[in-house]
Design a protein around this motif. Structure first.
Motif, PDB file in Angstrom:
ATOM      1  N   THR A 128      36.516  16.879 -17.256  1.00  0.00           N
ATOM      2  CA  THR A 128      37.281  15.896 -16.479  1.00  0.00           C
ATOM      3  C   THR A 128      38.700  15.730 -16.988  1.00  0.00           C
ATOM      4  OG1 THR A 128      36.411  14.118 -17.889  1.00  0.00           O
ATOM      5  CG2 THR A 128      35.216  14.603 -15.844  1.00  0.00           C
ATOM      6  N   SER A 129      39.003  16.317 -18.147  1.00  0.00           N
ATOM      7  CA  SER A 129      40.374  16.246 -18.656  1.00  0.00           C
ATOM      8  C   SER A 129      41.239  17.273 -17.938  1.00  0.00           C
ATOM      9  CB  SER A 129      40.386  16.526 -20.157  1.00  0.00           C
ATOM     10  OG  SER A 129      39.859  17.818 -20.428  1.00  0.00           O
ATOM     11  N   GLY A 130      42.556  17.064 -17.981  1.00  0.00           N
ATOM     12  CA  GLY A 130      43.454  18.021 -17.360  1.00  0.00           C
ATOM     13  C   GLY A 130      43.727  17.710 -15.905  1.00  0.00           C
ATOM     14  N   PRO A 131      44.268  18.693 -15.173  1.00  0.00           N
ATOM     15  CA  PRO A 131      44.790  18.412 -13.826  1.00  0.00           C
ATOM     16  C   PRO A 131      43.740  18.237 -12.744  1.00  0.00           C
ATOM     17  CG  PRO A 131      45.087  20.725 -14.390  1.00  0.00           C
ATOM     18  CD  PRO A 131      44.606  20.042 -15.638  1.00  0.00           C
ATOM     19  N   TRP A 132      42.489  18.754 -12.950  1.00  0.00           N
ATOM     20  CA  TRP A 132      41.487  18.648 -11.880  1.00  0.00           C
ATOM     21  C   TRP A 132      40.097  18.788 -12.498  1.00  0.00           C
ATOM     22  CZ3 TRP A 132      42.860  17.160  -7.148  1.00  0.00           C
ATOM     23  CH2 TRP A 132      41.903  17.180  -6.135  1.00  0.00           C
ATOM     24  N   PRO A 133      39.119  17.993 -12.071  1.00  0.00           N
ATOM     25  CA  PRO A 133      37.752  18.137 -12.598  1.00  0.00           C
ATOM     26  C   PRO A 133      37.186  19.509 -12.244  1.00  0.00           C
ATOM     27  CG  PRO A 133      38.018  16.070 -11.397  1.00  0.00           C
ATOM     28  CD  PRO A 133      39.217  16.890 -11.088  1.00  0.00           C
ATOM     29  N   ARG A 134      36.470  20.118 -13.195  1.00  0.00           N
ATOM     30  CA  ARG A 134      36.037  21.500 -13.000  1.00  0.00           C
ATOM     31  C   ARG A 134      34.869  21.813 -13.934  1.00  0.00           C
ATOM     32  NH1 ARG A 134      40.272  20.544 -16.055  1.00  0.00           N
ATOM     33  NH2 ARG A 134      40.628  21.710 -17.980  1.00  0.00           N
ATOM     34  N   SER A 135      34.285  22.972 -13.750  1.00  0.00           N
ATOM     35  CA  SER A 135      33.263  23.457 -14.669  1.00  0.00           C
ATOM     36  C   SER A 135      33.924  24.264 -15.766  1.00  0.00           C
ATOM     37  CB  SER A 135      32.253  24.332 -13.924  1.00  0.00           C
ATOM     38  OG  SER A 135      31.300  24.869 -14.818  1.00  0.00           O
ATOM     39  N   ASP A 136      33.357  24.207 -16.968  1.00  0.00           N
ATOM     40  CA  ASP A 136      33.851  25.042 -18.053  1.00  0.00           C
ATOM     41  C   ASP A 136      33.443  26.487 -17.790  1.00  0.00           C
ATOM     42  OD1 ASP A 136      34.941  25.853 -20.488  1.00  0.00           O
ATOM     43  OD2 ASP A 136      34.203  24.075 -21.537  1.00  0.00           O
ATOM     44  N   GLY A 137      34.018  27.411 -18.579  1.00  0.00           N
ATOM     45  CA  GLY A 137      33.771  28.826 -18.330  1.00  0.00           C
ATOM     46  C   GLY A 137      33.003  29.550 -19.403  1.00  0.00           C
ATOM     47  N   PHE A 138      32.502  28.836 -20.433  1.00  0.00           N
ATOM     48  CA  PHE A 138      31.843  29.546 -21.530  1.00  0.00           C
ATOM     49  C   PHE A 138      30.460  30.059 -21.143  1.00  0.00           C
ATOM     50  CE2 PHE A 138      30.522  25.146 -22.304  1.00  0.00           C
ATOM     51  CZ  PHE A 138      29.154  25.292 -22.516  1.00  0.00           C
ATOM     52  N   CYS A 139      29.871  29.498 -20.090  1.00  0.00           N
ATOM     53  CA  CYS A 139      28.598  29.985 -19.548  1.00  0.00           C
ATOM     54  C   CYS A 139      28.652  29.732 -18.047  1.00  0.00           C
ATOM     55  CB  CYS A 139      27.414  29.265 -20.189  1.00  0.00           C
ATOM     56  SG  CYS A 139      25.804  29.798 -19.556  1.00  0.00           S
ATOM     57  N   LEU A 140      29.074  30.757 -17.308  1.00  0.00           N
ATOM     58  CA  LEU A 140      29.359  30.573 -15.882  1.00  0.00           C
ATOM     59  C   LEU A 140      28.629  31.643 -15.085  1.00  0.00           C
ATOM     60  CD1 LEU A 140      31.221  28.817 -13.960  1.00  0.00           C
ATOM     61  CD2 LEU A 140      32.713  30.833 -13.919  1.00  0.00           C
ATOM     62  N   LEU A 141      27.770  31.207 -14.169  1.00  0.00           N
ATOM     63  CA  LEU A 141      26.979  32.080 -13.306  1.00  0.00           C
ATOM     64  C   LEU A 141      27.669  32.202 -11.952  1.00  0.00           C
ATOM     65  CD1 LEU A 141      24.139  33.540 -12.990  1.00  0.00           C
ATOM     66  CD2 LEU A 141      23.358  31.379 -11.992  1.00  0.00           C
ATOM     67  N   VAL A 142      27.895  33.435 -11.502  1.00  0.00           N
ATOM     68  CA  VAL A 142      28.627  33.686 -10.255  1.00  0.00           C
ATOM     69  C   VAL A 142      27.881  34.731  -9.439  1.00  0.00           C
ATOM     70  CG1 VAL A 142      30.848  34.337  -9.229  1.00  0.00           C
ATOM     71  CG2 VAL A 142      30.800  33.280 -11.510  1.00  0.00           C
ATOM     72  N   ASP A 143      27.770  34.520  -8.143  1.00  0.00           N
ATOM     73  CA  ASP A 143      27.200  35.544  -7.276  1.00  0.00           C
ATOM     74  C   ASP A 143      28.073  36.789  -7.311  1.00  0.00           C
ATOM     75  OD1 ASP A 143      24.904  34.314  -5.362  1.00  0.00           O
ATOM     76  OD2 ASP A 143      26.363  32.785  -5.906  1.00  0.00           O
ATOM     77  N   ARG A 144      27.434  37.939  -7.475  1.00  0.00           N
ATOM     78  CA  ARG A 144      28.185  39.192  -7.582  1.00  0.00           C
ATOM     79  C   ARG A 144      29.046  39.428  -6.343  1.00  0.00           C
ATOM     80  NH1 ARG A 144      27.394  44.133 -10.274  1.00  0.00           N
ATOM     81  NH2 ARG A 144      29.146  45.499  -9.830  1.00  0.00           N
ATOM     82  N   ASP A 145      28.485  39.152  -5.153  1.00  0.00           N
ATOM     83  CA  ASP A 145      29.247  39.438  -3.936  1.00  0.00           C
ATOM     84  C   ASP A 145      30.337  38.410  -3.667  1.00  0.00           C
ATOM     85  OD1 ASP A 145      27.703  37.308  -3.119  1.00  0.00           O
ATOM     86  OD2 ASP A 145      26.811  38.302  -1.394  1.00  0.00           O
ATOM     87  N   ALA A 146      30.396  37.357  -4.487  1.00  0.00           N
ATOM     88  CA  ALA A 146      31.472  36.372  -4.361  1.00  0.00           C
ATOM     89  C   ALA A 146      32.552  36.572  -5.421  1.00  0.00           C
ATOM     90  CB  ALA A 146      30.906  34.955  -4.466  1.00  0.00           C
ATOM     91  N   TRP A 147      32.321  37.496  -6.344  1.00  0.00           N
ATOM     92  CA  TRP A 147      33.257  37.717  -7.454  1.00  0.00           C
ATOM     93  C   TRP A 147      34.611  38.211  -6.954  1.00  0.00           C
ATOM     94  CZ3 TRP A 147      33.687  36.569 -12.456  1.00  0.00           C
ATOM     95  CH2 TRP A 147      34.545  37.320 -13.266  1.00  0.00           C
ATOM     96  N   GLY A 148      34.602  39.036  -5.919  1.00  0.00           N
ATOM     97  CA  GLY A 148      35.845  39.529  -5.339  1.00  0.00           C
ATOM     98  C   GLY A 148      36.681  40.290  -6.355  1.00  0.00           C
ATOM     99  N   ASP A 149      37.953  39.933  -6.447  1.00  0.00           N
ATOM    100  CA  ASP A 149      38.859  40.575  -7.398  1.00  0.00           C
ATOM    101  C   ASP A 149      38.718  40.006  -8.807  1.00  0.00           C
ATOM    102  OD1 ASP A 149      39.917  42.233  -5.422  1.00  0.00           O
ATOM    103  OD2 ASP A 149      41.464  40.780  -4.866  1.00  0.00           O
ATOM    104  N   GLY A 150      37.819  39.054  -8.977  1.00  0.00           N
ATOM    105  CA  GLY A 150      37.534  38.540 -10.315  1.00  0.00           C
ATOM    106  C   GLY A 150      38.560  37.549 -10.817  1.00  0.00           C
ATOM    107  N   LEU A 151      38.781  37.567 -12.119  1.00  0.00           N
ATOM    108  CA  LEU A 151      39.679  36.608 -12.764  1.00  0.00           C
ATOM    109  C   LEU A 151      41.122  37.093 -12.669  1.00  0.00           C
ATOM    110  CD1 LEU A 151      37.644  35.684 -15.980  1.00  0.00           C
ATOM    111  CD2 LEU A 151      37.577  34.626 -13.712  1.00  0.00           C
ATOM    112  N   ASP A 152      42.010  36.161 -12.424  1.00  0.00           N
ATOM    113  CA  ASP A 152      43.439  36.454 -12.308  1.00  0.00           C
ATOM    114  C   ASP A 152      44.001  36.716 -13.704  1.00  0.00           C
ATOM    115  OD1 ASP A 152      46.172  36.507 -11.905  1.00  0.00           O
ATOM    116  OD2 ASP A 152      46.183  34.814 -10.520  1.00  0.00           O
ATOM    117  N   GLU A 153      44.416  37.952 -13.957  1.00  0.00           N
ATOM    118  CA  GLU A 153      44.815  38.344 -15.305  1.00  0.00           C
ATOM    119  C   GLU A 153      46.188  37.834 -15.714  1.00  0.00           C
ATOM    120  OE1 GLU A 153      44.151  42.548 -15.683  1.00  0.00           O
ATOM    121  OE2 GLU A 153      42.050  42.368 -15.017  1.00  0.00           O
ATOM    122  N   GLN A 154      46.931  37.214 -14.797  1.00  0.00           N
ATOM    123  CA  GLN A 154      48.173  36.582 -15.253  1.00  0.00           C
ATOM    124  C   GLN A 154      47.853  35.341 -16.098  1.00  0.00           C
ATOM    125  OE1 GLN A 154      50.761  34.371 -12.545  1.00  0.00           O
ATOM    126  NE2 GLN A 154      49.145  34.452 -10.975  1.00  0.00           N
TER     127      GLN A 154
END
Length: 229
Positions: A128-154
């Motif tokens: 809840t800290s920072g600019p917008w409430p969100r899920s952390d990323g240290f253990c994140l489950l994602v549907d393979r077909d929703a991954w798309g281009d993945g994480l923005d490397e910038q």
């Protein structure tokens, strides 16, 4: 004629490694207790020291790691995850990003995550800290077909997962965050040293990040339900 039952999920667990050998050992030992879910372990090592590289090489030889990339540079988090997902088995239905400084407490942890998962992403810890409430990323489950281009490397470190979550929500998918999770998995935090300080964070002002979400919010789950056979 009734439709054929859906195939059971198969999860590609993506671990990006950078040193932290003692925690990598703990993570792998505890991960091997996982039951009830078909998974493969993909490790991307970001040019760790010799002992860590030898450890992962030995684990690959013993079959405890299914796929291994030993890189000659530190790609940081975002690119490392993208490399790992590109290496994942083609029949994986889900991707799970997992930090090396985590430790599984409940062998049914992955079954419990899948039980609450809705198409999109499900992560442990509601931030809840920072600019917008969100899920952390240290253990994140994602549907393979929703991954798309993945994480923005910038955003090599700070905001790549946040940008992914925002994109999934804008696409009409679900992003969930589990508030109380330490009965299933422990995150020991920051055990890979200070190399992350050299990572690019990109333009991620409060206004920028809030704009990504365009008013969409993650679903908060108090805790994961127990599973029964």
């Amino acid at each position: 004629m009734s439709d054929a039952p859906a195939a059971p999920p198969k999860v590609a667990i993506i671990v990006v490694s950078y040193n932290a050998l003692s925690y990598a050992r703990k993570m792998l030992k505890s991960l091997r207790t996982t039951r009830g879910v078909d998974y493969e372990l993909v490790v991307v090592d970001n040019n760790s020291g010799r002992k860590t590289k030898l450890f992962w090489t030995a684990m690959r030889f013993l079959g405890r790691v299914n796929r291994l990339a030993l890189l000659d540079r530190n790609t940081f988090f975002a690119e490392g995850c993208n490399i790992g997902v590109a290496m994942a088995p083609r029949d994986a239905s889900h991707i799970l990003l997992l930090n090396t400084d985590t430790e599984v407490r409940d062998p049914d942890w992955l079954r419990r995550m899948l039980a609450v998962h809705e198409r999109g992403a499900t992560g442990l810890r509601y931030v809840t800290s920072g600019p917008w409430p969100r899920s952390d990323g240290f253990c994140l489950l994602v549907d393979r077909d929703a991954w798309g281009d993945g994480l923005d490397e910038q955003f090599q470190w700070w905001w790549s997962v946040t940008a992914l979550e925002a994109r999934l929500l804008r696409d009409g998918l679900q992003v969930s965050a589990v508030r109380d999770y330490e009965d299933v998995l422990v995150h020991h935090w920051g055990k890979s040293g200070k190399a992350f300080k050299k990572a690019r964070s990109g333009d991620a002002s409060k206004e920028t990040v809030a704009g990504w979400f365009d008013g969409h919010h993650v679903r908060v789950i108090d805790q994961l339900p127990a599973v029964t056979d």
